[in-house]
Design a protein around this motif. Sequence first.
Motif, short mmCIF file in Angstrom:
data_model
loop_
_atom_site.label_atom_id
_atom_site.label_comp_id
_atom_site.label_asym_id
_atom_site.label_seq_id
_atom_site.Cartn_x
_atom_site.Cartn_y
_atom_site.Cartn_z
N GLN A 44 1.04 -1.59 0.43
CA GLN A 44 0.03 0.25 0.16
C GLN A 44 1.08 1.35 -0.07
OE1 GLN A 44 -2.41 0.94 3.69
NE2 GLN A 44 -0.58 0.33 4.87
N GLY A 45 0.63 1.92 -0.66
CA GLY A 45 1.29 3.68 -0.66
C GLY A 45 2.65 3.11 -1.63
N MET A 46 2.70 2.28 -2.18
CA MET A 46 3.65 2.22 -3.18
C MET A 46 3.20 2.33 -4.57
SD MET A 46 6.00 0.11 -0.99
CE MET A 46 7.40 0.10 -1.91
N GLY A 47 4.12 2.46 -5.55
CA GLY A 47 3.71 2.22 -7.10
C GLY A 47 5.00 1.22 -8.22
N PRO A 48 3.32 1.11 -8.91
CA PRO A 48 3.97 -0.74 -9.58
C PRO A 48 5.03 -0.06 -10.45
CG PRO A 48 2.68 0.09 -9.92
CD PRO A 48 2.41 0.92 -9.10
N ALA A 49 6.19 -0.82 -10.69
CA ALA A 49 7.31 -0.18 -11.78
C ALA A 49 7.57 -1.81 -12.55
CB ALA A 49 8.52 0.31 -11.77
N PRO A 50 6.89 -2.21 -14.13
CA PRO A 50 6.45 -1.25 -14.63
C PRO A 50 5.26 -0.43 -14.83
CG PRO A 50 6.20 -2.80 -16.21
CD PRO A 50 7.18 -3.14 -14.89
N ILE A 67 -3.99 3.63 0.44
CA ILE A 67 -3.67 3.04 1.09
C ILE A 67 -5.01 2.56 1.73
CG2 ILE A 67 -1.17 4.00 1.67
CD1 ILE A 67 -3.03 5.67 3.15
N VAL A 68 -4.71 1.60 2.36
CA VAL A 68 -6.15 0.82 3.05
C VAL A 68 -5.74 1.18 4.76
CG1 VAL A 68 -6.61 -0.18 1.67
CG2 VAL A 68 -5.82 -1.23 3.35
N SER A 69 -5.20 1.60 5.20
CA SER A 69 -4.55 1.44 6.28
C SER A 69 -5.19 2.97 7.04
CB SER A 69 -2.99 1.11 7.17
OG SER A 69 -2.46 1.64 6.65
N ASP A 70 -5.67 3.17 8.03
CA ASP A 70 -5.63 4.92 8.52
C ASP A 70 -3.89 5.68 8.59
OD1 ASP A 70 -8.60 3.85 9.10
OD2 ASP A 70 -8.25 3.42 10.74
N ASP A 71 -3.82 7.04 8.38
CA ASP A 71 -2.88 7.28 8.17
C ASP A 71 -3.40 9.34 8.13
OD1 ASP A 71 -0.28 9.30 7.34
OD2 ASP A 71 0.33 7.22 7.45
N ARG A 72 -3.82 10.18 9.00
CA ARG A 72 -4.62 11.29 8.60
C ARG A 72 -3.44 12.01 7.34
NH1 ARG A 72 -7.29 13.01 14.31
NH2 ARG A 72 -9.00 11.58 13.78
N GLU A 73 -2.14 11.96 7.96
CA GLU A 73 -0.99 12.54 6.98
C GLU A 73 -1.18 12.54 5.43
OE1 GLU A 73 2.93 12.24 8.54
OE2 GLU A 73 2.21 13.28 10.31
N LYS A 74 -1.89 11.09 5.31
CA LYS A 74 -1.58 10.29 3.72
C LYS A 74 -3.18 10.28 3.23
CE LYS A 74 2.86 10.41 4.21
NZ LYS A 74 4.01 11.49 3.40
N GLU A 75 -3.99 11.02 3.95
CA GLU A 75 -5.36 10.91 4.00
C GLU A 75 -5.93 10.81 2.72
OE1 GLU A 75 -9.43 12.08 5.48
OE2 GLU A 75 -8.50 13.46 5.57
N ALA A 76 -4.83 12.33 1.83
CA ALA A 76 -5.22 11.76 0.41
C ALA A 76 -5.11 10.99 -0.93
CB ALA A 76 -4.92 13.75 -0.38
N TYR A 77 -4.87 9.82 -0.14
CA TYR A 77 -4.35 8.70 -0.57
C TYR A 77 -5.05 7.34 0.01
CZ TYR A 77 -0.82 11.37 -2.64
OH TYR A 77 0.33 12.08 -3.55
N SER A 78 -6.32 7.61 0.51
CA SER A 78 -6.93 6.55 0.90
C SER A 78 -7.60 6.64 0.51
CB SER A 78 -7.26 7.27 2.66
OG SER A 78 -8.04 6.84 3.37
N ILE A 79 -8.02 4.91 0.42
CA ILE A 79 -8.92 4.21 -0.28
C ILE A 79 -10.80 4.87 0.11
CG2 ILE A 79 -9.45 1.87 0.92
CD1 ILE A 79 -8.79 0.79 -1.13
#
Length: 145
Positions: A44-50, A67-79
């Motif tokens: 979660q929170g990572m990008g695939p290559a290619p 991301i599926v876990s709770d993280d207020r700092e990264k909420e913009a990336y929250s599922i």
Amino acid sequence: MKLQWETYLWTEPHPVDSWVLDRLEQQWKVKLPELYRELVSAYQGMGPAPCAFDVGTGNDAFSVLLIVSDDREKEAYSINKAHRVLEPHVPAGILPFGLTPGGEYLCFDDRDSPGQPRVVLVTAEMSIRPVADNFTLFMNGLYSG
């Protein structure tokens, strides 16, 4: 080509416990693809290559696995935040899992094949474009753009 995962939101992996995914399935009333559960649990929170994939008459890129876990700092990336953004604009059963560089959403389309959803792209205009018949085909089809 072998898929690799690159840091995007954090400098190291943030694994997810299976109960978090179980809770998400209960919340959304779906069965998530097993491959997705495996990948998001580790990456979660990572990008695939290619990361390139075909859509319509062109291509796009898969930037980050939401991301599926709770993280207020990264909420913009929250599922869950992505789901709240999309929910008023798309039919029920369209469930986000990733983002493109342009801020468009890669989603599961669970409307016609529960448990084996198609992959679609929800554009900035909220149109839905087909990408792959299932998540495994989508991931196996990623290429260098």
